[in-house]
Design an enzyme around this catalytic site. Structure first.
Site, PDB file in Angstrom:
ATOM      1  N   GLN A   1      34.521  43.371  36.150  1.00 20.03           N
ATOM      2  CA  GLN A   1      35.684  44.264  36.151  1.00 20.03           C
ATOM      3  C   GLN A   1      35.797  45.079  34.873  1.00 20.03           C
ATOM      4  OE1 GLN A   1      38.095  40.739  37.303  1.00 20.03           O
ATOM      5  NE2 GLN A   1      39.400  42.265  38.267  1.00 20.03           N
TER       6      GLN A   1
ATOM      7  N   HIS B   1      32.197  34.611  37.279  1.00 22.40           N
ATOM      8  CA  HIS B   1      33.502  35.169  37.653  1.00 22.40           C
ATOM      9  C   HIS B   1      33.268  36.083  38.862  1.00 22.40           C
ATOM     10  CE1 HIS B   1      37.704  36.362  36.086  1.00 22.40           C
ATOM     11  NE2 HIS B   1      37.566  36.937  37.267  1.00 22.40           N
TER      12      HIS B   1
ATOM     13  N   ASN C   1      35.259  30.725  37.430  1.00 23.79           N
ATOM     14  CA  ASN C   1      36.592  31.274  37.552  1.00 23.79           C
ATOM     15  C   ASN C   1      37.012  31.229  39.014  1.00 23.79           C
ATOM     16  OD1 ASN C   1      38.920  33.018  36.515  1.00 23.79           O
ATOM     17  ND2 ASN C   1      38.187  34.215  38.263  1.00 23.79           N
ATOM     18  N   GLU C   2      38.034  30.461  39.296  1.00 24.78           N
ATOM     19  CA  GLU C   2      38.709  30.492  40.599  1.00 24.78           C
ATOM     20  C   GLU C   2      37.822  30.179  41.799  1.00 24.78           C
ATOM     21  OE1 GLU C   2      41.058  33.992  41.136  1.00 24.78           O
ATOM     22  OE2 GLU C   2      42.452  33.441  39.558  1.00 24.78           O
TER      23      GLU C   2
ATOM     24  N   ASN D   1      45.049  29.698  36.219  1.00 23.92           N
ATOM     25  CA  ASN D   1      45.444  31.090  36.467  1.00 23.92           C
ATOM     26  C   ASN D   1      46.654  31.058  37.380  1.00 23.92           C
ATOM     27  OD1 ASN D   1      43.139  31.731  35.086  1.00 23.92           O
ATOM     28  ND2 ASN D   1      42.093  32.725  36.799  1.00 23.92           N
TER      29      ASN D   1
ATOM     30  N   GLU E   1      44.874  32.903  32.937  1.00 22.94           N
ATOM     31  CA  GLU E   1      45.285  34.223  33.448  1.00 22.94           C
ATOM     32  C   GLU E   1      46.730  34.145  33.893  1.00 22.94           C
ATOM     33  OE1 GLU E   1      42.989  36.201  36.540  1.00 22.94           O
ATOM     34  OE2 GLU E   1      41.122  35.477  35.642  1.00 22.94           O
TER      35      GLU E   1
ATOM     36  N   SER F   1      40.969  46.231  39.797  1.00 18.31           N
ATOM     37  CA  SER F   1      41.290  45.038  40.584  1.00 18.31           C
ATOM     38  C   SER F   1      40.287  44.934  41.729  1.00 18.31           C
ATOM     39  CB  SER F   1      42.720  45.177  41.108  1.00 18.31           C
ATOM     40  OG  SER F   1      42.856  44.527  42.341  1.00 18.31           O
ATOM     41  N   TRP F   2      39.852  43.710  42.027  1.00 22.80           N
ATOM     42  CA  TRP F   2      38.809  43.489  43.039  1.00 22.80           C
ATOM     43  C   TRP F   2      39.102  44.196  44.346  1.00 22.80           C
ATOM     44  CZ3 TRP F   2      34.492  41.342  41.253  1.00 22.80           C
ATOM     45  CH2 TRP F   2      34.575  40.554  40.102  1.00 22.80           C
TER      46      TRP F   2
ATOM     47  N   TYR G   1      46.868  45.997  34.600  1.00 23.70           N
ATOM     48  CA  TYR G   1      47.421  44.768  34.030  1.00 23.70           C
ATOM     49  C   TYR G   1      47.401  44.767  32.499  1.00 23.70           C
ATOM     50  CZ  TYR G   1      47.020  42.030  38.446  1.00 23.70           C
ATOM     51  OH  TYR G   1      47.149  41.530  39.716  1.00 23.70           O
TER      52      TYR G   1
END
Ligand code: BGP
Length: 468
Positions: free
Chosen positions: A19, A116, A159-160, A297, A375, A428-429, A437
């Site tokens: 990103q 990520h 990540n996530e 997050n 996050e 943003s994805w 942000y």
């Protein structure tokens, strides 16, 4: 009463390679599934992003000037191994050495994530983490990085894992765009958690001087009507999909009976089976007490009610109010008609959800050791005027979340830092460049950075620690 964050707290900013960096075909970087997927399905690509590949010295200088003493960065796996395994790309390796050196120069601690969302294309096309070969490839890549980058003291494997399974196999907004396949969601979660555990074991076996953990997104799931047992069950099942399954894998090294009952109930309604092997539980069990920290997050919470029908999920790409539908067969439905403030993208702003997640980790997984909020932030349609953005709504959002963080610390949680998503604007994805942000406004045409009002507020916060 004054609320103040403790001494030694990290006031961070978060980024992610895909990103932020841009330069998707530069210096031998290999392709990722997102390259084509964005072209085919969205109205933007990862070029130029925030051109962090070239602008990182400026972003780190901004960190130093604004009191930001930590940065989340991810390594693009396909810069190091363009095909995911095999040949190393020295230019990619050099880039990260230069980047970490710049972090040191600016006294900004890098918290480095190995993955990520951006699995190299060759591995992604072969099934991503549903294919067990990707687990092996990830562990080799992780071990390479541990050895190559001793300057990194804080590693995060993934990540996530939750939103990856969710985005790739449930909502279909991430490549490969598969919809409503709950078995694949759980299998992806499980295989990625196995990869995480193996990487943790490799890190500890290598005797490296640093810490390792994982970052989970933990949205709180509330029953719409807490008196209605069907709504309570809907929230519980939704929580199992997104939170409990991966938390169990992280800290119990197995899935509790409660979790597995929920998983089996969901699969009975939706079909599919899971491949959960003894050997996986051996590594999960061996790693469960070795996580040095958990990254949380947190952006929002959801309210769930019982639902008896077929699955239907729509993606709210523009932020139109009330534009979302989220109903899962055998699980429940999200209710959007609740009296809670929303962001410009219709996300529920509910700081208490962050407090509730920290408390659940502390109570349900007492071997958690330490938490960083990795996050949290407000995605907004920022208005750029006179060289800045008067983003009072963002300041308010951050302040409210930090306020409950102070409460959590007061109530016994060991929380050591906060990383605002995002340091500077990135794309943003699934919402593109319009959703911003950052503490620093990025003009994506010129790549100039401008501090927003929130950046000045954050600098004051980092100086005094005083939240309110
Ligand atoms: C998290 C991701 C980030 C970031 C953030 C905001 O899930 O880890 O990469 O994108 O969400 O989400 P979005 O960009 O969809 O608004």
């Amino acid at each position: 009463m004054i609320k103040k964050l403790p001494e030694g707290f990290i006031y961070g900013g978060a980024t992610a390679a895909y990103q932020a960096e841009g330069a998707v075909n530069t210096d031998g970087k290999g392709p990722v599934a997102w390259d084509q997927y964005l072209k085919d399905n969205y109205w933007y690509t990862a070029e130029p992003a925030s051109d962090f590949y070239h602008k990182y010295p400026e972003d780190l200088k901004n960190c130093e000037e604004f009191g930001i003493n930590g940065i989340r960065i991810s390594i693009a796996w396909s810069r190091i191994f363009p095909a995911g395994t095999g040949t190393v790309n020295p230019k990619g390796v050099d880039f990260y050495h230069r980047l970490f050196a710049e972090c040191r120069k600016r006294h900004v601690e890098p918290f480095v994530t190995l993955h990520h969302f951006d699995t190299p294309l060759a591995l992604h096309a072969a099934g991503d983490f549903l294919n067990r070969d990707t687990i092996d490839a990830f562990v080799l890549y992780a071990e390479f990085c541990f050895k190559e980058f001793p300057e990194v003291r804080y590693w995060t494997t993934f990540n996530e894992i939750g939103p990856i399974g969710d985005g790739q196999y449930l909502t279909g907004k991430f490549p490969p765009g598969i919809h409503y396949d709950l078995a694949k969601v759980f299998q992806s979660h499980h295989n990625m958690m196995t990869a995480h555990a193996r990487a943790v074991l490799a890190y500890k076996a290598g005797g490296y001087h640093g810490e390792i953990g994982v970052v989970h997104a933990l949205p709180t799931k509330y029953p719409y009507d807490p008196e209605n047992p069907d709504d309570v069950r809907a929230a519980d099942l939704e929580d199992i999909i997104h939170n409990r399954f991966i938390l169990d894998a992280t800290y119990l090294g197995r899935y509790s009976d409660h979790t597995m009952n929920g998983v089996n109930e969901i699969l009975a309604a939706n079909g599919g089976t899971l491949d959960l092997r003894e050997e996986d539980f051996a590594v999960l069990g061996a790693a469960k007490n070795l996580n040095d920290f958990l990254g949380i997050n947190y952006y929002m919470s959801d309210w769930m009610k019982a639902y008896d029908g077929e699955t239907k999920i729509t993606h709210n790409a523009s932020g139109a109010k009330g534009g979302s539908v989220y109903r899962i067969k055998g699980v429940g439905e999200r209710v959007f008609d609740v009296d809670v403030p929303r962001t410009d993208w219709d996300w529920m702003i509910w700081p208490k959800g962050l407090y509730d997640q920290i408390m659940r980790v502390m109570h349900d997984y007492p071997n958690y050791k330490k938490i960083y909020i990795t996050e949290n932030g407000l995605g907004d349609k920022d208005v750029f005027e006179n060289g800045t953005v008067n983003d009072d709504a963002r300041i308010d959002y951050i302040q409210k979340h930090l306020s409950v963080l102070c409460d959590a610390i007061r109530d016994g949680a060991n929380v050591k830092g906060y990383f605002l998503w995002s340091l500077m604007d990135v794309f943003s994805w699934s919402n593109g460049y319009e959703k911003r942000y950052g503490l620093f406004y990025v003009d994506f045409d010129t790549q100039k950075r401008y501090p927003k009002k929130s950046a000045y507020w954050y600098r004051e916060l980092a100086k005094t620690g005083i939240v309110e």
